[in-house]
Design a protein around this motif. Structure first.
Motif, short mmCIF file in Angstrom:
data_model
loop_
_atom_site.label_atom_id
_atom_site.label_comp_id
_atom_site.label_asym_id
_atom_site.label_seq_id
_atom_site.Cartn_x
_atom_site.Cartn_y
_atom_site.Cartn_z
N ALA A 24 -5.19 -71.76 55.31
CA ALA A 24 -6.01 -71.25 56.40
C ALA A 24 -5.38 -72.04 57.58
O ALA A 24 -5.51 -71.34 58.79
N ASP A 25 -4.71 -73.02 57.59
CA ASP A 25 -4.28 -73.61 58.69
C ASP A 25 -2.82 -73.30 58.84
O ASP A 25 -2.26 -73.99 59.69
N GLY A 26 -2.41 -72.35 58.14
CA GLY A 26 -0.86 -71.97 58.50
C GLY A 26 0.27 -73.13 57.63
O GLY A 26 1.29 -72.82 57.92
N TYR A 27 -0.31 -73.89 56.85
CA TYR A 27 0.44 -74.91 56.27
C TYR A 27 1.24 -74.15 54.93
O TYR A 27 0.53 -73.50 54.16
N PRO A 28 2.46 -74.11 54.92
CA PRO A 28 3.29 -73.45 53.87
C PRO A 28 3.09 -74.01 52.58
O PRO A 28 3.08 -75.34 52.40
N ASN A 29 3.22 -73.19 51.52
CA ASN A 29 3.39 -73.65 50.10
C ASN A 29 4.12 -72.66 49.46
O ASN A 29 4.44 -71.74 49.54
N VAL A 30 5.26 -73.60 48.58
CA VAL A 30 6.03 -72.70 47.79
C VAL A 30 6.22 -73.16 46.31
O VAL A 30 5.81 -74.46 46.24
N ALA A 31 5.93 -72.29 45.45
CA ALA A 31 5.96 -72.68 44.17
C ALA A 31 6.81 -71.73 42.97
O ALA A 31 6.82 -70.72 43.40
N PRO A 32 7.24 -72.52 42.05
CA PRO A 32 8.20 -71.60 41.20
C PRO A 32 7.23 -70.97 40.32
O PRO A 32 6.05 -71.61 39.86
N LYS A 33 7.31 -69.61 40.03
CA LYS A 33 6.59 -68.88 39.26
C LYS A 33 7.62 -68.15 38.06
O LYS A 33 7.98 -67.22 38.24
#
Length: 132
Positions: A24-33
């Motif tokens: 919601a604050d624009g903080y990015p997340n990247v995760a291997p799927k």
């Protein structure tokens, strides 16, 4: 809606995909799927097993970016789109059964990504450019 080529489908089937979302604050997340695969010519699907940041961001309505690269041939793609969570129903049950058969736990949800844009990740002057 953008359309996957056979080359893209093959890369998704054989290479690790990484899913990007924002909170919601624009903080990015990247995760291997690891479970990312092609659902149709215009959509991808993966099983959400951890219920972590990716899951929470998608529940909140984050758009999704999926990156896949093949370092051996210096090529790759980024797929951008809307994500839809399935926590029950036929699609969920089919995907959950596949996850269990592959030795993974039953997922919390199944995520379908309807692809709106495709970008190249091939190195050089076209890197990052929208191709569909």
């Amino acid at each position: 809606m953008s359309t996957l080529t056979q080359e893209m489908k093959d890369m998704i089937a054989t290479q690790q995909c990484f899913v990007g979302t924002v909170d919601a604050d624009g903080y990015p997340n990247v995760a291997p799927k690891r479970s990312t695969r092609v659902l149709s010519d215009n959509s991808l699907i993966f099983s959400e097993g951890t219920g972590g940041a990716t899951y929470e961001n998608i529940k909140r309505g984050s758009k999704v970016s999926v990156a896949v690269v093949n370092r051996d041939i210096l090529d790759g793609y980024r797929f951008v789109g809307e994500a839809i969570l399935h926590e029950s129903g036929d699609l969920y049950e089919q995907s959950a059964a596949m996850s269990v058969k592959m030795g993974m736990p039953k997922p919390r949800a199944v995520v379908v990504i309807n692809i709106a844009e495709i970008h190249t990740l091939k190195p050089g002057p076209t890197a990052g450019k929208k191709i569909d």
